[in-house]
Design a protein around this motif. Structure first.
Motif, PDB file in Angstrom:
ATOM      1  N   VAL A   2       0.752  -1.145   0.015  1.00 47.50           N
ATOM      2  CA  VAL A   2      -0.028   0.042   0.060  1.00 47.50           C
ATOM      3  C   VAL A   2       0.819   1.350  -0.282  1.00 47.50           C
ATOM      4  CG1 VAL A   2      -1.877   1.183   1.268  1.00 47.50           C
ATOM      5  CG2 VAL A   2      -1.915  -1.042   1.033  1.00 47.50           C
ATOM      6  N   VAL A   3       1.993   1.363   0.739  1.00 48.04           N
ATOM      7  CA  VAL A   3       2.564   2.629   1.102  1.00 48.04           C
ATOM      8  C   VAL A   3       3.721   2.938   0.177  1.00 48.04           C
ATOM      9  CG1 VAL A   3       1.873   2.703   3.434  1.00 48.04           C
ATOM     10  CG2 VAL A   3       3.825   1.654   3.248  1.00 48.04           C
ATOM     11  N   GLY A   4       4.339   1.653  -0.299  1.00 47.19           N
ATOM     12  CA  GLY A   4       5.444   1.684  -1.173  1.00 47.19           C
ATOM     13  C   GLY A   4       6.640   2.243  -0.710  1.00 47.19           C
ATOM     14  N   ASP A   5       7.255   3.396  -1.073  1.00 47.50           N
ATOM     15  CA  ASP A   5       8.451   4.268  -0.598  1.00 47.50           C
ATOM     16  C   ASP A   5       7.786   5.364   0.019  1.00 47.50           C
ATOM     17  OD1 ASP A   5       7.871   5.745  -2.915  1.00 47.50           O
ATOM     18  OD2 ASP A   5      10.066   5.588  -3.371  1.00 47.50           O
ATOM     19  N   ALA A   6       6.654   5.506   0.246  1.00 40.26           N
ATOM     20  CA  ALA A   6       5.951   6.777   0.804  1.00 40.26           C
ATOM     21  C   ALA A   6       5.858   6.913   2.237  1.00 40.26           C
ATOM     22  CB  ALA A   6       4.647   7.210  -0.267  1.00 40.26           C
ATOM     23  N   ALA A   7       6.237   5.943   2.985  1.00 39.32           N
ATOM     24  CA  ALA A   7       6.041   5.918   4.394  1.00 39.32           C
ATOM     25  C   ALA A   7       7.342   5.282   5.041  1.00 39.32           C
ATOM     26  CB  ALA A   7       4.860   5.113   4.989  1.00 39.32           C
ATOM     27  N   LEU A   8       7.490   5.671   6.211  1.00 33.61           N
ATOM     28  CA  LEU A   8       8.594   5.037   7.076  1.00 33.61           C
ATOM     29  C   LEU A   8       8.141   3.638   7.703  1.00 33.61           C
ATOM     30  CD1 LEU A   8      11.336   5.403   8.130  1.00 33.61           C
ATOM     31  CD2 LEU A   8      10.449   6.529  10.240  1.00 33.61           C
ATOM     32  N   THR A   9       8.694   2.830   7.435  1.00 33.72           N
ATOM     33  CA  THR A   9       8.355   1.283   7.712  1.00 33.72           C
ATOM     34  C   THR A   9       8.955   0.708   9.033  1.00 33.72           C
ATOM     35  OG1 THR A   9       9.099   0.130   5.995  1.00 33.72           O
ATOM     36  CG2 THR A   9       6.870   0.826   5.868  1.00 33.72           C
ATOM     37  N   VAL A  10       8.431   0.159   9.740  1.00 35.21           N
ATOM     38  CA  VAL A  10       9.387  -0.513  11.058  1.00 35.21           C
ATOM     39  C   VAL A  10       8.849  -1.741  11.363  1.00 35.21           C
ATOM     40  CG1 VAL A  10       9.789   1.915  11.759  1.00 35.21           C
ATOM     41  CG2 VAL A  10       7.875   0.582  12.840  1.00 35.21           C
ATOM     42  N   ASP A  11       9.436  -2.682  12.038  1.00 30.70           N
ATOM     43  CA  ASP A  11       9.124  -3.804  12.679  1.00 30.70           C
ATOM     44  C   ASP A  11       7.940  -3.809  13.544  1.00 30.70           C
ATOM     45  OD1 ASP A  11       9.031  -6.400  13.635  1.00 30.70           O
ATOM     46  OD2 ASP A  11      10.962  -6.546  14.375  1.00 30.70           O
ATOM     47  N   PRO A  12       6.776  -4.145  13.448  1.00 31.09           N
ATOM     48  CA  PRO A  12       5.893  -3.916  14.308  1.00 31.09           C
ATOM     49  C   PRO A  12       5.693  -4.769  15.544  1.00 31.09           C
ATOM     50  CG  PRO A  12       5.043  -5.494  12.532  1.00 31.09           C
ATOM     51  CD  PRO A  12       6.404  -5.131  12.349  1.00 31.09           C
ATOM     52  N   PHE A  13       6.818  -5.802  15.714  1.00 24.12           N
ATOM     53  CA  PHE A  13       7.114  -6.533  16.777  1.00 24.12           C
ATOM     54  C   PHE A  13       8.071  -6.206  17.911  1.00 24.12           C
ATOM     55  CE2 PHE A  13       5.183  -9.229  13.594  1.00 24.12           C
ATOM     56  CZ  PHE A  13       4.127  -9.839  14.223  1.00 24.12           C
ATOM     57  N   SER A  14       8.772  -4.810  17.338  1.00 25.46           N
ATOM     58  CA  SER A  14       9.885  -4.243  18.282  1.00 25.46           C
ATOM     59  C   SER A  14       9.093  -2.938  18.720  1.00 25.46           C
ATOM     60  CB  SER A  14      10.989  -3.928  17.276  1.00 25.46           C
ATOM     61  OG  SER A  14      11.857  -3.382  17.904  1.00 25.46           O
ATOM     62  N   THR A  15       8.823  -2.527  19.979  1.00 31.57           N
ATOM     63  CA  THR A  15       8.680  -1.650  20.720  1.00 31.57           C
ATOM     64  C   THR A  15       9.679  -0.562  20.428  1.00 31.57           C
ATOM     65  OG1 THR A  15       7.395  -2.623  22.568  1.00 31.57           O
ATOM     66  CG2 THR A  15       8.014  -0.343  22.990  1.00 31.57           C
ATOM     67  N   HIS A  16      10.952  -0.900  20.520  1.00 30.59           N
ATOM     68  CA  HIS A  16      11.981  -0.005  20.229  1.00 30.59           C
ATOM     69  C   HIS A  16      12.154   0.738  18.865  1.00 30.59           C
ATOM     70  CE1 HIS A  16      15.988   1.839  20.728  1.00 30.59           C
ATOM     71  NE2 HIS A  16      16.512   0.991  19.736  1.00 30.59           N
ATOM     72  N   ALA A  17      11.900  -0.313  17.722  1.00 25.46           N
ATOM     73  CA  ALA A  17      11.855   0.271  16.545  1.00 25.46           C
ATOM     74  C   ALA A  17      10.688   1.036  16.161  1.00 25.46           C
ATOM     75  CB  ALA A  17      11.734  -1.002  15.603  1.00 25.46           C
ATOM     76  N   LEU A  18       9.513   0.864  16.866  1.00 27.19           N
ATOM     77  CA  LEU A  18       8.274   2.041  16.527  1.00 27.19           C
ATOM     78  C   LEU A  18       8.744   3.224  17.343  1.00 27.19           C
ATOM     79  CD1 LEU A  18       5.522  -0.621  17.623  1.00 27.19           C
ATOM     80  CD2 LEU A  18       5.657   0.663  15.343  1.00 27.19           C
ATOM     81  N   ALA A  19       9.126   3.144  18.530  1.00 24.28           N
ATOM     82  CA  ALA A  19       9.819   4.401  19.147  1.00 24.28           C
ATOM     83  C   ALA A  19      10.780   5.164  18.322  1.00 24.28           C
ATOM     84  CB  ALA A  19      10.210   4.138  20.698  1.00 24.28           C
ATOM     85  N   GLU A  20      11.576   4.339  17.785  1.00 20.34           N
ATOM     86  CA  GLU A  20      12.828   5.135  17.003  1.00 20.34           C
ATOM     87  C   GLU A  20      12.224   5.650  15.883  1.00 20.34           C
ATOM     88  OE1 GLU A  20      15.831   2.481  16.166  1.00 20.34           O
ATOM     89  OE2 GLU A  20      17.469   3.388  17.551  1.00 20.34           O
ATOM     90  N   GLY A  21      11.213   4.927  15.135  1.00 20.02           N
ATOM     91  CA  GLY A  21      10.521   5.653  13.951  1.00 20.02           C
ATOM     92  C   GLY A  21       9.851   6.835  14.458  1.00 20.02           C
ATOM     93  N   LEU A  22       9.173   6.911  15.491  1.00 14.11           N
ATOM     94  CA  LEU A  22       8.298   7.974  15.825  1.00 14.11           C
ATOM     95  C   LEU A  22       9.032   9.103  16.295  1.00 14.11           C
ATOM     96  CD1 LEU A  22       5.588   6.168  18.187  1.00 14.11           C
ATOM     97  CD2 LEU A  22       5.192   7.459  15.980  1.00 14.11           C
ATOM     98  N   ILE A  23      10.217   9.050  16.881  1.00 18.06           N
ATOM     99  CA  ILE A  23      11.170   9.867  17.209  1.00 18.06           C
ATOM    100  C   ILE A  23      11.862  10.574  16.169  1.00 18.06           C
ATOM    101  CG2 ILE A  23      13.510  10.269  18.362  1.00 18.06           C
ATOM    102  CD1 ILE A  23      12.378   8.373  20.536  1.00 18.06           C
ATOM    103  N   LYS A  24      12.429   9.553  15.009  1.00 23.36           N
ATOM    104  CA  LYS A  24      13.028  10.060  14.036  1.00 23.36           C
ATOM    105  C   LYS A  24      12.039  11.116  13.063  1.00 23.36           C
ATOM    106  CE  LYS A  24      15.056   8.127   9.478  1.00 23.36           C
ATOM    107  NZ  LYS A  24      15.626   6.853   8.947  1.00 23.36           N
ATOM    108  N   LEU A  25      10.756  10.751  12.983  1.00 18.66           N
ATOM    109  CA  LEU A  25       9.750  11.693  12.285  1.00 18.66           C
ATOM    110  C   LEU A  25       9.581  12.793  13.024  1.00 18.66           C
ATOM    111  CD1 LEU A  25       6.983   9.271  10.791  1.00 18.66           C
ATOM    112  CD2 LEU A  25       8.919  10.507   9.670  1.00 18.66           C
ATOM    113  N   LEU A  26       9.449  12.545  14.354  1.00 19.92           N
ATOM    114  CA  LEU A  26       9.189  14.010  15.126  1.00 19.92           C
ATOM    115  C   LEU A  26      10.353  15.020  15.224  1.00 19.92           C
ATOM    116  CD1 LEU A  26       7.507  12.285  18.224  1.00 19.92           C
ATOM    117  CD2 LEU A  26       6.320  13.603  16.368  1.00 19.92           C
ATOM    118  N   ASN A  27      11.422  14.392  15.007  1.00 19.36           N
ATOM    119  CA  ASN A  27      12.706  15.522  15.034  1.00 19.36           C
ATOM    120  C   ASN A  27      13.243  15.803  13.789  1.00 19.36           C
ATOM    121  OD1 ASN A  27      12.814  15.045  17.836  1.00 19.36           O
ATOM    122  ND2 ASN A  27      14.300  13.333  17.885  1.00 19.36           N
ATOM    123  N   ASN A  28      12.391  15.344  12.542  1.00 20.19           N
ATOM    124  CA  ASN A  28      13.056  15.630  11.577  1.00 20.19           C
ATOM    125  C   ASN A  28      11.972  16.257  10.507  1.00 20.19           C
ATOM    126  OD1 ASN A  28      14.151  15.604   8.732  1.00 20.19           O
ATOM    127  ND2 ASN A  28      15.277  13.956   9.098  1.00 20.19           N
TER     128      ASN A  28
END
Length: 379
Positions: free
Chosen positions: A314-340
């Motif tokens: 669905v999203v192709g290369d138009a979204a930041l995708t992360v491992d849904p089973f890793s709380t750390h990966a989800l948090a890192e993705g959110l922080i990356k977007l919030l800070n950039n």
């Protein structure tokens, strides 16, 4: 050609099926290739968020009220009689609980996912028996099985050993109203829901595979890192039995001040709710298609979502995708977007372009071709 489309599942209880039914019906009507599109509706159900009556004003579309609900055993007799009376060339059911015998015409069924097979523990033992029996009947009695993604198609092929010629992938799309909203519209929505100028948004149900507990834990890491800049995580959408479990997780993580619940948001407010979000987060680890990320992209909102099942399609290369089973990966993705902010702007632009490649017209054209092929084979 006289096509019957079973619209009895276009209710508030089935938001995804409702979106699909309305989008497909409107797309088919606008193509102008169907002699008559007959929408079968349950006259005992109150009008909800899906305005089927508005579709009846389109050329060639007619509502056919019936007195039998979609889960009633009586439909096995009533709907074949209705199909015969209407002179249907085929019947399209957007859900696997459908008439299985006695139809005077070929039938198609749309199956969005195999959630009950993937996660049987989410159903009671009675629910598992019912699910497997009705799903198997739907697959075996339909001339064609339609689904929304290659991922869901692979699941169907694996579980039911379906050959490729008995399946068709027709991706879903967004309604035209899902587009970036004017600042005044967003401000009005924020005032009604008492939302701050910035927030991270999730829209969807609270079922276990939606992964909201892990998203809450990830948000706790974002808050602990001080990256949230005072904005809340807003959990909106169709509330089911899982809401209390998620609320308990919020309390356990001591995040009551940083998480907002907006159950059952008015459908008309969704475009503004998406448009006003700083980020749209969708951590679900199982989706047959995944419409909310597409709606968010169509509204110009940068998306973070799981790199699982159909979502990369669905999203192709138009979204930041992360491992849904890793709380750390989800948090890192959110922080990356919030800070950039630049990354958010880039994803917003790419998301708008990506969303524009999906349309109900394309879905209707592919579905219409399948209708014509089935009717031609019958003649």
């Amino acid at each position: 050609m006289r096509i019957g489309l079973d619209a009895r599942y276009a209710t508030d209880h089935f938001p995804g099926i409702g979106r699909y039914t309305l989008g497909l019906a409107q797309g088919l009507a606008e193509l102008g290739l169907v002699q008559r599109l007959l929408l079968i509706v349950d006259q005992n159900v109150a009008v909800g968020r899906y305005n089927l009556a508005a579709l009846a004003r389109l050329p060639g579309v007619e509502l056919v009220p019936v007195k039998v609900g979609p889960f009633s055993l009586q439909q096995q007799v009533v709907l074949p009689l209705v199909a015969r009376h209407l002179g249907l060339d085929l019947l399209h059911s957007p859900y696997y609980v459908k008439p299985y015998v006695g139809l005077p015409c070929p039938s198609l069924v749309t199956i969005f996912d195999l959630n009950g097979w993937r996660f049987p523990h989410s159903l009671s033992w009675r629910g598992r028996i019912f699910y497997r029996a009705t799903m198997a009947l739907a697959v075996r009695t339909a001339a064609l099985v339609i689904t929304g993604s290659a991922s869901a198609q692979a699941d169907l092929a694996h579980v039911y050993r379906l050959p490729a010629e008995r399946m068709l992938v027709t991706p879903l799309a967004t309604e035209r109203r899902f587009q970036p909203q004017e600042p005044a519209v967003i401000a009005s929505m924020r005032e009604r829901y008492e939302l701050p100028p910035s927030y991270v948004l999730y829209i969807g149900s609270d079922k276990p595979h939606k992964n909201l507990e892990r998203l809450v834990c990830a948000w706790g890491q974002v808050v602990a890192a001080g990256a949230h800049s005072g904005m809340p995580l807003v959990l909106a959408g169709h509330a089911t039995g899982g809401a209390e479990r998620v609320r308990q997780r919020v309390s356990t993580q001591q995040l009551d001040a940083y998480v907002r619940f907006l159950p059952n948001v008015a459908d008309s407010d969704l475009p503004a709710l998406y448009s006003g979000a700083t980020i749209f987060a969708f951590p679900s680890y199982y989706e047959g298609f995944g419409l909310p990320p597409l709606e968010a992209m169509a509204c110009g909102t940068p998306v973070l979502c799981a790199n699982a099942t159909s979502l990369p399609e669905v999203v192709g290369d138009a979204a930041l995708t992360v491992d849904p089973f890793s709380t750390h990966a989800l948090a890192e993705g959110l922080i990356k977007l919030l800070n950039n902010p630049q990354l958010r702007r880039d994803l917003s632009a790419r998301g708008l372009q990506r969303a524009s490649t999906f349309s109900w017209r394309r879905t209707a054209m592919a579905t219409m071709a399948a209708y014509e092929a089935l009717v031609d084979c019958r003649l």
